[in-house]
Design a protein around this motif. Structure first.
Motif, PDB file in Angstrom:
ATOM      1  N   ILE A 126       0.870  -1.179   0.000  1.00  0.00           N
ATOM      2  CA  ILE A 126       0.000   0.000   0.000  1.00  0.00           C
ATOM      3  C   ILE A 126       0.903   1.223   0.000  1.00  0.00           C
ATOM      4  O   ILE A 126       1.902   1.269   0.738  1.00  0.00           O
ATOM      5  N   TYR A 127       0.571   2.211  -0.839  1.00  0.00           N
ATOM      6  CA  TYR A 127       1.315   3.466  -0.882  1.00  0.00           C
ATOM      7  C   TYR A 127       0.403   4.588  -0.387  1.00  0.00           C
ATOM      8  O   TYR A 127      -0.793   4.592  -0.676  1.00  0.00           O
ATOM      9  N   LYS A 128       0.978   5.532   0.337  1.00  0.00           N
ATOM     10  CA  LYS A 128       0.201   6.673   0.842  1.00  0.00           C
ATOM     11  C   LYS A 128       0.928   7.972   0.516  1.00  0.00           C
ATOM     12  O   LYS A 128       2.149   8.076   0.704  1.00  0.00           O
ATOM     13  N   LEU A 129       0.170   8.950   0.040  1.00  0.00           N
ATOM     14  CA  LEU A 129       0.738  10.270  -0.240  1.00  0.00           C
ATOM     15  C   LEU A 129      -0.340  11.327  -0.034  1.00  0.00           C
ATOM     16  O   LEU A 129      -1.536  11.033  -0.141  1.00  0.00           O
ATOM     17  N   PRO A 130       0.038  12.552   0.284  1.00  0.00           N
ATOM     18  CA  PRO A 130      -0.953  13.609   0.486  1.00  0.00           C
ATOM     19  C   PRO A 130      -1.558  14.047  -0.843  1.00  0.00           C
ATOM     20  O   PRO A 130      -0.858  14.123  -1.860  1.00  0.00           O
ATOM     21  N   GLU A 131      -2.852  14.318  -0.834  1.00  0.00           N
ATOM     22  CA  GLU A 131      -3.467  14.868  -2.042  1.00  0.00           C
ATOM     23  C   GLU A 131      -2.913  16.273  -2.267  1.00  0.00           C
ATOM     24  O   GLU A 131      -2.912  17.102  -1.346  1.00  0.00           O
ATOM     25  N   PRO A 132      -2.418  16.569  -3.460  1.00  0.00           N
ATOM     26  CA  PRO A 132      -1.814  17.891  -3.690  1.00  0.00           C
ATOM     27  C   PRO A 132      -2.846  19.012  -3.616  1.00  0.00           C
ATOM     28  O   PRO A 132      -3.974  18.869  -4.106  1.00  0.00           O
ATOM     29  N   LYS A 133      -2.438  20.116  -3.008  1.00  0.00           N
ATOM     30  CA  LYS A 133      -3.329  21.265  -2.893  1.00  0.00           C
ATOM     31  C   LYS A 133      -3.463  22.013  -4.218  1.00  0.00           C
ATOM     32  O   LYS A 133      -4.463  22.684  -4.453  1.00  0.00           O
ATOM     33  N   VAL A 134      -2.427  21.898  -5.053  1.00  0.00           N
ATOM     34  CA  VAL A 134      -2.449  22.538  -6.366  1.00  0.00           C
ATOM     35  C   VAL A 134      -2.469  21.456  -7.435  1.00  0.00           C
ATOM     36  O   VAL A 134      -1.640  20.531  -7.403  1.00  0.00           O
ATOM     37  N   LEU A 135      -3.391  21.558  -8.368  1.00  0.00           N
ATOM     38  CA  LEU A 135      -3.494  20.564  -9.431  1.00  0.00           C
ATOM     39  C   LEU A 135      -2.524  20.900 -10.549  1.00  0.00           C
ATOM     40  O   LEU A 135      -2.786  21.746 -11.402  1.00  0.00           O
ATOM     41  N   LYS A 136      -1.392  20.249 -10.520  1.00  0.00           N
ATOM     42  CA  LYS A 136      -0.404  20.371 -11.589  1.00  0.00           C
ATOM     43  C   LYS A 136       0.415  19.091 -11.595  1.00  0.00           C
ATOM     44  O   LYS A 136       0.488  18.362 -10.587  1.00  0.00           O
ATOM     45  N   SER A 137       1.023  18.773 -12.704  1.00  0.00           N
ATOM     46  CA  SER A 137       1.868  17.588 -12.776  1.00  0.00           C
ATOM     47  C   SER A 137       3.082  17.791 -11.882  1.00  0.00           C
ATOM     48  O   SER A 137       3.771  18.812 -11.968  1.00  0.00           O
ATOM     49  N   GLN A 138       3.331  16.816 -11.012  1.00  0.00           N
ATOM     50  CA  GLN A 138       4.384  16.963 -10.007  1.00  0.00           C
ATOM     51  C   GLN A 138       4.759  15.598  -9.450  1.00  0.00           C
ATOM     52  O   GLN A 138       4.081  14.592  -9.697  1.00  0.00           O
ATOM     53  N   THR A 139       5.860  15.573  -8.693  1.00  0.00           N
ATOM     54  CA  THR A 139       6.301  14.367  -8.006  1.00  0.00           C
ATOM     55  C   THR A 139       6.118  14.558  -6.512  1.00  0.00           C
ATOM     56  O   THR A 139       6.505  15.598  -5.964  1.00  0.00           O
ATOM     57  N   ILE A 140       5.513  13.560  -5.872  1.00  0.00           N
ATOM     58  CA  ILE A 140       5.247  13.626  -4.432  1.00  0.00           C
ATOM     59  C   ILE A 140       5.797  12.365  -3.779  1.00  0.00           C
ATOM     60  O   ILE A 140       5.566  11.249  -4.256  1.00  0.00           O
ATOM     61  N   LYS A 141       6.513  12.538  -2.687  1.00  0.00           N
ATOM     62  CA  LYS A 141       7.079  11.395  -1.967  1.00  0.00           C
ATOM     63  C   LYS A 141       5.964  10.626  -1.271  1.00  0.00           C
ATOM     64  O   LYS A 141       5.108  11.214  -0.599  1.00  0.00           O
ATOM     65  N   ALA A 142       5.994   9.319  -1.410  1.00  0.00           N
ATOM     66  CA  ALA A 142       4.978   8.454  -0.822  1.00  0.00           C
ATOM     67  C   ALA A 142       5.587   7.580   0.268  1.00  0.00           C
ATOM     68  O   ALA A 142       6.799   7.367   0.322  1.00  0.00           O
ATOM     69  N   THR A 143       4.723   7.079   1.121  1.00  0.00           N
ATOM     70  CA  THR A 143       5.096   6.097   2.133  1.00  0.00           C
ATOM     71  C   THR A 143       4.637   4.725   1.666  1.00  0.00           C
ATOM     72  O   THR A 143       3.526   4.583   1.169  1.00  0.00           O
ATOM     73  N   GLN A 144       5.486   3.730   1.821  1.00  0.00           N
ATOM     74  CA  GLN A 144       5.166   2.375   1.376  1.00  0.00           C
ATOM     75  C   GLN A 144       4.984   1.449   2.576  1.00  0.00           C
ATOM     76  O   GLN A 144       5.777   1.457   3.511  1.00  0.00           O
ATOM     77  N   TYR A 145       3.907   0.644   2.536  1.00  0.00           N
ATOM     78  CA  TYR A 145       3.615  -0.303   3.601  1.00  0.00           C
ATOM     79  C   TYR A 145       3.585  -1.719   3.032  1.00  0.00           C
ATOM     80  O   TYR A 145       3.020  -1.959   1.963  1.00  0.00           O
TER      81      TYR A 145
END
Length: 332
Positions: A126-145
């Motif tokens: 399972i991966y978890k990441l925050p929903e971005p506040k700004v809608l644009k193409s981007q990379t977000i660090k996720a947590t893996q379980y």
């Protein structure tokens, strides 16, 4: 493969005239995301999960099944166009992503839980990441379980996060009905997270979703669906869902306001169709089934309405056969 096609043939040819039809999608929704739409992004050919954004009205998050990278896509339901592509980093290579859900604190959970050979993988992720506040193409660090099941490996396509408690659940995919698996109260990154079965589910489940108030659980399959009173996790079946006939029905999400259920399908230019959600998804009041009382049978449930036309059934059978062939090809 033979079992899959046998299920299709027997289930439909034996009961073609008895199958209830799904109602036409409603177009009188109060919210921007309450109407159906078509996903137009040519990159999205196997949309297998769907989740209504918490931060951006009318936006739905989706992802491809397998053979894609660590990506999720924000689709504008008013146009069907992708408005942002998010790459999630800090995890291994996704294997078979099947589900997406948004929990408290606007956290997106992605279920890499598919196992087409039903027990090949000793663990899933399972991966978890925050929903971005700004809608644009981007990379977000996720947590893996790391996730294992207490009673052995299995295939699953449904991952849900309770909107109030944040607890994560998985429903396995079994032709004769599966189980709701409960995860730990809080997922851990330091060890294995064991999920245990807590209730039977009367469906060959391809996806599931919690209502925004957390009181209702909707579960869909290829040809129908059921909904449950959550009842603190001691689920109680309440009725059947009006699930539209789709080529490969893989996803479901409540609209952000809880008034609609949005049903998605795999394929290029795949449709997402809207149906009224059962009573009780938007308030604290107890619900009454919209399609009658609880059913004693353990079938997929087809909803109420007039009889499905034989031509529509034939289309679904052909689509199902093609799906089975594609799955077989993928396994080999």
């Amino acid at each position: 493969m033979r079992r899959f096609l046998a299920f299709l043939g027997a289930g439909f040819l034996a009961g073609a005239l008895a199958l209830p039809a799904a109602a036409a999608p409603s177009d009188d929704g109060a919210g921007k995301g309450d109407k159906g739409f078509t996903i137009t992004d040519s990159r999205i050919t196997e949309s297998s999960g769907l989740a209504a954004s918490h931060l951006h009205p009318g936006i739905y998050w989706t992802h491809n099944d397998s053979n894609d990278g660590p990506y999720i896509y924000a689709v504008d339901s008013s146009t069907g166009k992708t408005v942002a592509t998010v790459t999630f980093s800090g995890v291994g290579k996704p294997r078979d992503v099947e589900a997406i859900s948004i929990g408290p604190g606007n956290e997106i959970y992605i279920g890499d839980i598919g196992d087409n050979l039903d027990g090949t993988w000793p663990y899933v992720w399972i991966y978890k990441l925050p929903e971005p506040k700004v809608l644009k193409s981007q990379t977000i660090k996720a947590t893996q379980y790391v996730v294992k099941y207490s009673d052995g490996a299995r295939n699953a396509e449904s991952l849900i996060v309770h909107p109030k408690t944040g607890r994560v659940y998985i429903i396995d995919k079994k032709e004769d009905g599966g189980h709701l698996f409960e995860g730990p109260a809080k997922l851990s990154t330091s060890g294995t997270n064991y999920f245990k079965p807590v209730a039977a589910v009367d469906l060959w489940a391809t996806d599931a979703a919690f209502s925004p108030n957390g009181q209702q659980l909707a579960v869909r399959g290829y040809f129908g669906g059921v909904y449950y009173d959550w009842n603190g996790g001691r689920i109680k079946r309440e009725g059947r869902l009006d699930v539209p006939l789709q080529g490969q029905g893989e996803s479901v999400s409540y609209s952000a306001d809880g008034t609609k259920l949005m049903y998605g399908s795999e394929g290029t230019d795949s449709p997402v169709e809207a149906e009224d959600a059962p009573d009780g998804a938007t308030s604290g009041a107890s619900k009454s089934p919209s399609g009658g009382g609880s059913s004693a049978s353990g079938d997929d449930g087809g909803g109420t309405g007039s009889t499905v036309k034989v031509g529509a059934v034939a289309v679904v059978i052909v689509c199902g056969a093609l799906i089975g062939l594609r799955r077989l090809t993928r396994r080999s």
